[in-house]
Design a protein around this motif. Structure first.
Motif, PDB file in Angstrom:
ATOM      1  N   LYS A 197       0.885  -1.250   0.072  1.00  0.00           N
ATOM      2  CA  LYS A 197      -0.036   0.090  -0.028  1.00  0.00           C
ATOM      3  C   LYS A 197       0.944   1.261   0.065  1.00  0.00           C
ATOM      4  N   ASN A 198       2.171   1.099   0.678  1.00  0.00           N
ATOM      5  CA  ASN A 198       2.994   2.278   0.514  1.00  0.00           C
ATOM      6  C   ASN A 198       3.680   2.127  -0.643  1.00  0.00           C
ATOM      7  N   LYS A 199       3.370   3.322  -1.512  1.00  0.00           N
ATOM      8  CA  LYS A 199       3.952   3.221  -2.940  1.00  0.00           C
ATOM      9  C   LYS A 199       5.089   4.159  -2.833  1.00  0.00           C
ATOM     10  N   ALA A 200       5.776   4.593  -1.769  1.00  0.00           N
ATOM     11  CA  ALA A 200       7.096   5.382  -2.036  1.00  0.00           C
ATOM     12  C   ALA A 200       8.135   4.588  -2.837  1.00  0.00           C
ATOM     13  N   PRO A 201       8.905   4.767  -3.747  1.00  0.00           N
ATOM     14  CA  PRO A 201       9.844   4.196  -4.292  1.00  0.00           C
ATOM     15  C   PRO A 201      10.994   3.615  -3.782  1.00  0.00           C
ATOM     16  N   TYR A 202      11.245   4.398  -2.844  1.00  0.00           N
ATOM     17  CA  TYR A 202      12.676   4.001  -2.227  1.00  0.00           C
ATOM     18  C   TYR A 202      12.533   3.929  -0.746  1.00  0.00           C
ATOM     19  N   LYS A 203      13.536   2.972  -0.108  1.00  0.00           N
ATOM     20  CA  LYS A 203      13.744   2.655   1.202  1.00  0.00           C
ATOM     21  C   LYS A 203      14.404   4.067   1.782  1.00  0.00           C
ATOM     22  N   ASN A 204      13.764   4.164   2.952  1.00  0.00           N
ATOM     23  CA  ASN A 204      14.862   5.483   3.700  1.00  0.00           C
ATOM     24  C   ASN A 204      15.833   4.815   4.658  1.00  0.00           C
ATOM     25  N   ASN A 205      16.504   3.936   3.966  1.00  0.00           N
ATOM     26  CA  ASN A 205      17.717   3.472   4.617  1.00  0.00           C
ATOM     27  C   ASN A 205      18.588   2.936   3.677  1.00  0.00           C
ATOM     28  N   LEU A 206      20.085   2.522   4.089  1.00  0.00           N
ATOM     29  CA  LEU A 206      20.961   1.811   3.358  1.00  0.00           C
ATOM     30  C   LEU A 206      21.226   0.838   3.964  1.00  0.00           C
ATOM     31  N   ALA A 207      21.576  -0.583   3.504  1.00  0.00           N
ATOM     32  CA  ALA A 207      21.570  -1.673   4.253  1.00  0.00           C
ATOM     33  C   ALA A 207      22.432  -2.844   3.686  1.00  0.00           C
ATOM     34  N   ALA A 208      23.090  -3.617   4.127  1.00  0.00           N
ATOM     35  CA  ALA A 208      23.663  -4.755   3.761  1.00  0.00           C
ATOM     36  C   ALA A 208      23.664  -6.152   4.551  1.00  0.00           C
ATOM     37  N   GLY A 209      23.742  -7.108   3.878  1.00  0.00           N
ATOM     38  CA  GLY A 209      23.688  -8.367   4.363  1.00  0.00           C
ATOM     39  C   GLY A 209      25.058  -9.184   4.158  1.00  0.00           C
ATOM     40  N   ILE A 210      25.826  -9.017   5.457  1.00  0.00           N
ATOM     41  CA  ILE A 210      27.354  -9.520   5.452  1.00  0.00           C
ATOM     42  C   ILE A 210      27.288 -10.933   5.986  1.00  0.00           C
ATOM     43  N   GLY A 211      27.924 -11.937   5.148  1.00  0.00           N
ATOM     44  CA  GLY A 211      28.326 -13.197   5.534  1.00  0.00           C
ATOM     45  C   GLY A 211      28.849 -14.083   4.390  1.00  0.00           C
ATOM     46  N   PRO A 212      29.267 -15.303   4.635  1.00  0.00           N
ATOM     47  CA  PRO A 212      29.586 -16.228   3.518  1.00  0.00           C
ATOM     48  C   PRO A 212      28.466 -16.103   2.498  1.00  0.00           C
ATOM     49  N   GLY A 213      28.829 -15.991   1.145  1.00  0.00           N
ATOM     50  CA  GLY A 213      27.678 -15.690   0.058  1.00  0.00           C
ATOM     51  C   GLY A 213      27.166 -14.315  -0.103  1.00  0.00           C
ATOM     52  N   GLY A 214      27.217 -13.660   0.871  1.00  0.00           N
ATOM     53  CA  GLY A 214      26.611 -12.219   0.801  1.00  0.00           C
ATOM     54  C   GLY A 214      24.971 -12.326   1.025  1.00  0.00           C
ATOM     55  N   LYS A 215      24.167 -11.140   0.508  1.00  0.00           N
ATOM     56  CA  LYS A 215      22.864 -11.211   0.861  1.00  0.00           C
ATOM     57  C   LYS A 215      21.875 -12.217   0.411  1.00  0.00           C
ATOM     58  N   SER A 216      22.465 -12.968  -0.765  1.00  0.00           N
ATOM     59  CA  SER A 216      21.604 -14.009  -1.380  1.00  0.00           C
ATOM     60  C   SER A 216      21.876 -15.258  -0.958  1.00  0.00           C
ATOM     61  N   SER A 217      22.475 -15.529   0.024  1.00  0.00           N
ATOM     62  CA  SER A 217      23.156 -16.660   0.504  1.00  0.00           C
ATOM     63  C   SER A 217      21.965 -17.564   0.822  1.00  0.00           C
ATOM     64  N   GLY A 218      20.849 -17.046   1.542  1.00  0.00           N
ATOM     65  CA  GLY A 218      19.500 -17.944   1.861  1.00  0.00           C
ATOM     66  C   GLY A 218      20.053 -18.409   3.280  1.00  0.00           C
ATOM     67  N   LYS A 219      21.077 -18.208   4.041  1.00  0.00           N
ATOM     68  CA  LYS A 219      21.347 -18.371   5.176  1.00  0.00           C
ATOM     69  C   LYS A 219      21.430 -17.187   6.224  1.00  0.00           C
ATOM     70  N   ILE A 220      21.542 -17.489   7.550  1.00  0.00           N
ATOM     71  CA  ILE A 220      21.807 -16.202   8.348  1.00  0.00           C
ATOM     72  C   ILE A 220      22.904 -15.659   8.278  1.00  0.00           C
ATOM     73  N   ASP A 221      22.941 -13.956   8.076  1.00  0.00           N
ATOM     74  CA  ASP A 221      23.912 -13.456   7.958  1.00  0.00           C
ATOM     75  C   ASP A 221      23.776 -12.074   8.877  1.00  0.00           C
ATOM     76  N   TYR A 222      24.754 -11.254   8.964  1.00  0.00           N
ATOM     77  CA  TYR A 222      24.916 -10.039   9.653  1.00  0.00           C
ATOM     78  C   TYR A 222      24.075  -8.980   8.843  1.00  0.00           C
ATOM     79  N   TYR A 223      23.033  -8.400   9.329  1.00  0.00           N
ATOM     80  CA  TYR A 223      22.174  -7.366   8.755  1.00  0.00           C
ATOM     81  C   TYR A 223      22.292  -6.007   9.325  1.00  0.00           C
ATOM     82  N   LEU A 224      22.959  -5.214   8.428  1.00  0.00           N
ATOM     83  CA  LEU A 224      23.548  -3.863   8.841  1.00  0.00           C
ATOM     84  C   LEU A 224      22.471  -2.891   8.126  1.00  0.00           C
ATOM     85  N   GLN A 225      21.617  -1.985   8.951  1.00  0.00           N
ATOM     86  CA  GLN A 225      20.989  -1.205   8.347  1.00  0.00           C
ATOM     87  C   GLN A 225      21.251   0.237   8.888  1.00  0.00           C
ATOM     88  N   ILE A 226      21.432   1.202   7.878  1.00  0.00           N
ATOM     89  CA  ILE A 226      21.874   2.729   8.203  1.00  0.00           C
ATOM     90  C   ILE A 226      20.824   3.604   8.009  1.00  0.00           C
TER      91      ILE A 226
END
Length: 223
Positions: free
Chosen positions: A72-101
């Motif tokens: 329902k929220n049609k704002a086109p952008y997130k109000n943050n910058l984020a990264a998933g850090i861990g083996p395989g990166g954000k798309s590994s499918g496993k639990i990683d360290y999620y950092l949101q600014i």
């Protein structure tokens, strides 16, 4: 991180539309470069105590564009910058360290069990039933609790099927999600020591994410 990165995200929150974004593309590019620099530093430092393989910054960064197809929220952008850090990166499918600014003292580092299948939940509960001490030793440790004092996530309102109501670990067994968060103020994010703060938090979170990845993804299934 640069204070101008937080300033850009504050402006974006007030002007979340494509025209403004394109007119201020240089501000976004500078903020993205700042985030890339931070993630690159984290990969280097975390790589000293965890094997991240040949992890690249681009494999960690999440898109700033929002998927608005079913929202329902049609704002086109997130109000943050984020990264998933861990083996395989954000798309590994496993639990990683999620950092949101995110400005407004909303930045955080987090990790844990969140979007699980029924099979994974069953494995988690089986492990807790068999031996909860290993997990409790991690999450009830003094240093861990100082940085990650609270468990986040959904809990069953009733007792999970197959377990008695008076099970000594019933509160853990009722958990559908098990996620920990450490929050940062804007002042901390803009400080020169922020990268090291995050590395320290990741080092404390690592035993928990290792445990959860083993239980949910790597533990051999019982025959």
């Amino acid at each position: 991180m640069e204070s101008k990165t937080l300033h850009f995200l504050s402006l974006l929150a007030e002007n979340n539309n494509r025209d403004w974004f394109q007119e201020n593309r240089k501000l976004y590019d500078a903020a993205k470069a700042d985030m890339e620099k931070l993630v690159g530093y984290l990969i280097t430092e975390v790589g000293k105590f965890q094997d991240l393989g040949n992890l690249q910054v681009k494999e960690c960064l999440l898109r700033i564009n929002r998927d608005i197809r079913f929202s329902k929220n049609k704002a086109p952008y997130k109000n943050n910058l984020a990264a998933g850090i861990g083996p395989g990166g954000k798309s590994s499918g496993k639990i990683d360290y999620y950092l949101q600014i995110q400005p407004g003292d909303l930045s955080f580092l987090g990790g844990g069990m969140w979007d699980t299948t029924s099979e994974q939940l069953a494995r988690f509960r089986q492990e807790i039933d068999y031996n909860a001490d290993e997990l409790k030793h991690i999450i009830e440790g003094k240093e861990f609790k100082e940085l990650f004092p609270e468990i986040h996530g959904d809990i069953l309102k009733t007792t999970p099927k197959g377990y008695p109501k008076d099970h000594p670990e019933i509160e853990l067994l009722k958990r559908k999600q098990l996620f920990f968060v450490h929050r940062y103020t804007d002042k901390e994010v803009a400080s020169k020591d922020f990268g090291d703060m995050v590395v320290n938090a990741i080092s404390l979170l690592k035993p928990f994410t290792d445990y959860m990845n083993y239980v949910l993804y790597e533990q051999p299934a019982e025959q």
